[in-house]
Scaffold this motif. Structure first.
Motif: not given
Length: 132
Positions: A13, A15-17, A46-47, A50, A55
């Protein structure tokens, strides 16, 4: 990092998206775990981390933000739960950056918490608490 020290959170949860990389600061995570225990409810991240280059939000900045240093998280929360989480975070007195996004669609509301230092911000000043 030993994620077993933070039983209410997972590496996934944070981790960099954009890259899947995760370089969260252990001290920040320790404080997040303490906050979660005080708050007493699940916290949906949610973030978290990054990547400063990959990112899209960080890439558009002139200098990396707190998320790029692994000392920030955005938590999906709305209504009275947002007020309660905010109260707990302020009482804990370790987060020096608190952003509040509580307008519009409740599914897109969040509270940003960070422990950025002035060195991370290139000596830049910012408010301790702000709204988006």
């Amino acid at each position: 990092m030993d994620w077993s020290k933070y039983p209410n959170f997972s590496r996934k949860e944070f981790e960099c998206s954009a890259t899947g990389f995760c370089d969260m600061d252990p001290e920040f995570m320790e404080q997040m775990q303490i906050l979660r225990e005080i708050y007493g409810k699940p916290m949906v991240i949610t973030s978290g981390y990054r990547d400063a280059i990959e990112h899209p939000i960080e890439a558009n900045k002139t200098r990396p933000g707190a998320h790029a240093y692994g000392v920030a998280a955005d938590i999906k929360v709305a209504y009275s739960d947002a007020h309660e989480l905010l109260h707990c975070a302020i009482e804990l007195n370790v987060f020096n950056g608190i952003g509040i996004a509580q307008k519009g669609d409740p599914d897109k509301r969040f509270i940003h918490l960070d422990m950025a230092t002035s060195e991370m911000l290139d000596g830049g000043l910012r408010p301790t608490i702000w709204s988006y």
